[in-house]
Motif scaffolding. Structure first.
Motif, PDB file in Angstrom:
ATOM      1  N   LYS A 159      21.599  53.000  83.363  1.00  0.00           N
ATOM      2  CA  LYS A 159      21.661  51.700  82.687  1.00  0.00           C
ATOM      3  C   LYS A 159      21.384  51.858  81.192  1.00  0.00           C
ATOM      4  CE  LYS A 159      19.750  47.003  82.841  1.00  0.00           C
ATOM      5  NZ  LYS A 159      18.780  46.106  83.526  1.00  0.00           N
ATOM      6  N   GLN A 160      20.368  52.655  80.839  1.00  0.00           N
ATOM      7  CA  GLN A 160      20.044  52.876  79.432  1.00  0.00           C
ATOM      8  C   GLN A 160      21.150  53.645  78.725  1.00  0.00           C
ATOM      9  OE1 GLN A 160      16.176  54.718  80.208  1.00  0.00           O
ATOM     10  NE2 GLN A 160      15.180  53.069  79.056  1.00  0.00           N
ATOM     11  N   GLU A 161      21.754  54.599  79.419  1.00  0.00           N
ATOM     12  CA  GLU A 161      22.876  55.338  78.843  1.00  0.00           C
ATOM     13  C   GLU A 161      24.031  54.400  78.534  1.00  0.00           C
ATOM     14  OE1 GLU A 161      23.189  58.210  77.738  1.00  0.00           O
ATOM     15  OE2 GLU A 161      21.832  59.614  78.751  1.00  0.00           O
TER      16      GLU A 161
ATOM     17  N   ARG B 155      14.997  50.653  69.184  1.00  0.00           N
ATOM     18  CA  ARG B 155      14.841  50.897  70.618  1.00  0.00           C
ATOM     19  C   ARG B 155      16.187  50.762  71.323  1.00  0.00           C
ATOM     20  NH1 ARG B 155       9.843  48.049  73.588  1.00  0.00           N
ATOM     21  NH2 ARG B 155      10.657  49.400  75.231  1.00  0.00           N
ATOM     22  N   ILE B 156      16.307  51.435  72.446  1.00  0.00           N
ATOM     23  CA  ILE B 156      17.514  51.307  73.259  1.00  0.00           C
ATOM     24  C   ILE B 156      17.304  50.156  74.238  1.00  0.00           C
ATOM     25  CG2 ILE B 156      19.053  52.455  74.903  1.00  0.00           C
ATOM     26  CD1 ILE B 156      18.147  55.128  73.695  1.00  0.00           C
TER      27      ILE B 156
ATOM     28  N   SER C 264      25.462  53.652  74.801  1.00  0.00           N
ATOM     29  CA  SER C 264      26.882  53.838  74.502  1.00  0.00           C
ATOM     30  C   SER C 264      27.510  52.565  73.954  1.00  0.00           C
ATOM     31  CB  SER C 264      27.616  54.291  75.770  1.00  0.00           C
ATOM     32  OG  SER C 264      28.991  54.418  75.531  1.00  0.00           O
ATOM     33  N   SER C 265      27.155  51.436  74.563  1.00  0.00           N
ATOM     34  CA  SER C 265      27.676  50.147  74.101  1.00  0.00           C
ATOM     35  C   SER C 265      27.193  49.839  72.693  1.00  0.00           C
ATOM     36  CB  SER C 265      27.237  49.041  75.061  1.00  0.00           C
ATOM     37  OG  SER C 265      27.605  47.769  74.568  1.00  0.00           O
ATOM     38  N   PHE C 266      25.910  50.123  72.429  1.00  0.00           N
ATOM     39  CA  PHE C 266      25.329  49.887  71.107  1.00  0.00           C
ATOM     40  C   PHE C 266      26.048  50.701  70.035  1.00  0.00           C
ATOM     41  CE2 PHE C 266      22.320  51.546  67.923  1.00  0.00           C
ATOM     42  CZ  PHE C 266      21.966  50.369  67.286  1.00  0.00           C
ATOM     43  N   GLU C 267      26.263  51.975  70.319  1.00  0.00           N
ATOM     44  CA  GLU C 267      26.865  52.861  69.325  1.00  0.00           C
ATOM     45  C   GLU C 267      28.346  52.571  69.093  1.00  0.00           C
ATOM     46  OE1 GLU C 267      25.977  56.852  70.504  1.00  0.00           O
ATOM     47  OE2 GLU C 267      23.807  56.619  70.172  1.00  0.00           O
ATOM     48  N   SER C 268      28.952  51.798  69.976  1.00  0.00           N
ATOM     49  CA  SER C 268      30.364  51.436  69.807  1.00  0.00           C
ATOM     50  C   SER C 268      30.556  50.189  68.961  1.00  0.00           C
ATOM     51  CB  SER C 268      31.015  51.220  71.176  1.00  0.00           C
ATOM     52  OG  SER C 268      30.519  50.032  71.790  1.00  0.00           O
ATOM     53  N   LYS C 269      29.450  49.485  68.653  1.00  0.00           N
ATOM     54  CA  LYS C 269      29.546  48.240  67.887  1.00  0.00           C
ATOM     55  C   LYS C 269      29.948  48.509  66.441  1.00  0.00           C
ATOM     56  CE  LYS C 269      27.968  45.712  71.334  1.00  0.00           C
ATOM     57  NZ  LYS C 269      28.856  44.804  72.082  1.00  0.00           N
ATOM     58  N   ARG C 270      30.671  47.575  65.885  1.00  0.00           N
ATOM     59  CA  ARG C 270      31.161  47.703  64.515  1.00  0.00           C
ATOM     60  C   ARG C 270      30.010  47.857  63.520  1.00  0.00           C
ATOM     61  NH1 ARG C 270      31.480  43.700  61.032  1.00  0.00           N
ATOM     62  NH2 ARG C 270      31.274  42.182  62.715  1.00  0.00           N
TER      63      ARG C 270
END
Length: 293
Positions: free
Chosen positions: A228-230, A184-185, A234-240
């Protein structure tokens, strides 16, 4: 159980995330149902989650004459449990040291739901397995698949895994060729992914297994994401932890009728959800074929 004449070379896929409430069961039963019907493939779903929601969802649809009828929803208690046709039979602790453990015969534990679709039902008693110190238990699902030559019978074996690190979670992954991550996002989604990747990498290193990630599928997605969800996405997909995980282009939309609809919890029964499952299925098959090549 339907067995086609030609021997198969089935693939085993674990559907897993270390965070609950991500649509894991919905995705598992949706894929199993769609693959068996639309793709005309022979499918086995193994419910390795002690909550056995996959079991309830599929039995309600295929072993009840009318969803929601009190006389029908007891199939699990009145037929499955008395016959001990659940996954717990694979993990039952040995009580007599003079009698060695033998892998149960497939017909003693597997239930046919419809043409091309079978299930190994879940069982709340699985929670007792985690108290066992015998490390050989992590091989029980793999041994069942191999000993009973299930890959020759089924095109795909889908395992609905619990959102916890347990002996039976490891057992599911040990038996699998691939794992699939529903997600989930939300702001806590990275926690489940981080825990999962650590667990998988440890298992690959310690057990020397060849386990590949098919990718991550966004679930319960709103038709249009808010700013906010976007930002969270974006933050999630940038995680290592996510960098090495491919993300499916297809996703599962938020569908309240799956949770509350009178037609039951099977997503293939609803138009929009079925379209989502179809897109995911086609992408899933393509990814597996690419890896095989």
């Amino acid at each position: 159980m339907s067995e086609q004449m030609q021997e198969k070379d089935g693939k085993v896929i674990s559907v897993i995330n270390m965070k609950g409430g991500v649509g894991k069961t919905t995705l598992s039963i949706g894929l199993a149902d769609f693959l068996s019907e639309k793709e005309n493939l022979n499918i086995l779903l193994i419910d390795a989650d002690p909550q056995f929601n996959s079991t309830q969802g599929l039995l309600d649809n295929y072993k009840s004459s009318g969803y929601g009828n009190d006389d029908d929803v007891n199939y699990y208690n009145e037929v499955v449990i008395p016959a001990e046709k659940t996954i717990y039979k694979l993990f039952k602790p040995q009580i007599d040291m003079s009698v060695s453990y033998e892998t149960p015969d497939k017909d003693d534990v597997i239930i046919n739901l419809k043409n091309n679709l079978d299930i190994l039902c879940g069982d709340l008693n699985l929670v007792l397995v985690n108290k066992v110190s015998d490390h050989t238990f992590v091989k029980r699902i793999r041994n069942f698949v191999e000993d009973k030559e299930l890959r020759k019978i089924y095109d795909y074996i889908i395992i609905d895994c619990p959102p916890t690190l347990t002996i039976y979670t490891d057992s599911a992954l040990m038996a699998s060729d691939f794992y699939l991550i529903p997600n989930r996002i939300d702001r806590y989604s990275i926690v489940g992914i981080s825990s999962l990747q650590k667990a998988v990498n440890n298992l690959i290193r310690e057990e020397r297994i060849n386990l590949k990630c098919l990718g991550l599928i966004y679930t319960m997605v709103n038709k249009s994401l808010s700013p906010k969800q976007e930002k969270i996405k974006s933050s999630f997909e940038s995680k290592r932890e996510v960098n090495d995980i491919d993300i499916f282009s297809s996703s599962m939309s938020l569908a309240n009728n799956i949770q509350f609809g009178v037609g039951g919890t099977l997503p293939t029964k609803y138009k929009n959800s079925r379209e989502d499952i179809e897109a995911i299925t086609l992408e899933l098959i393509d990814r597996i074929n690419q890896i095989d090549r």
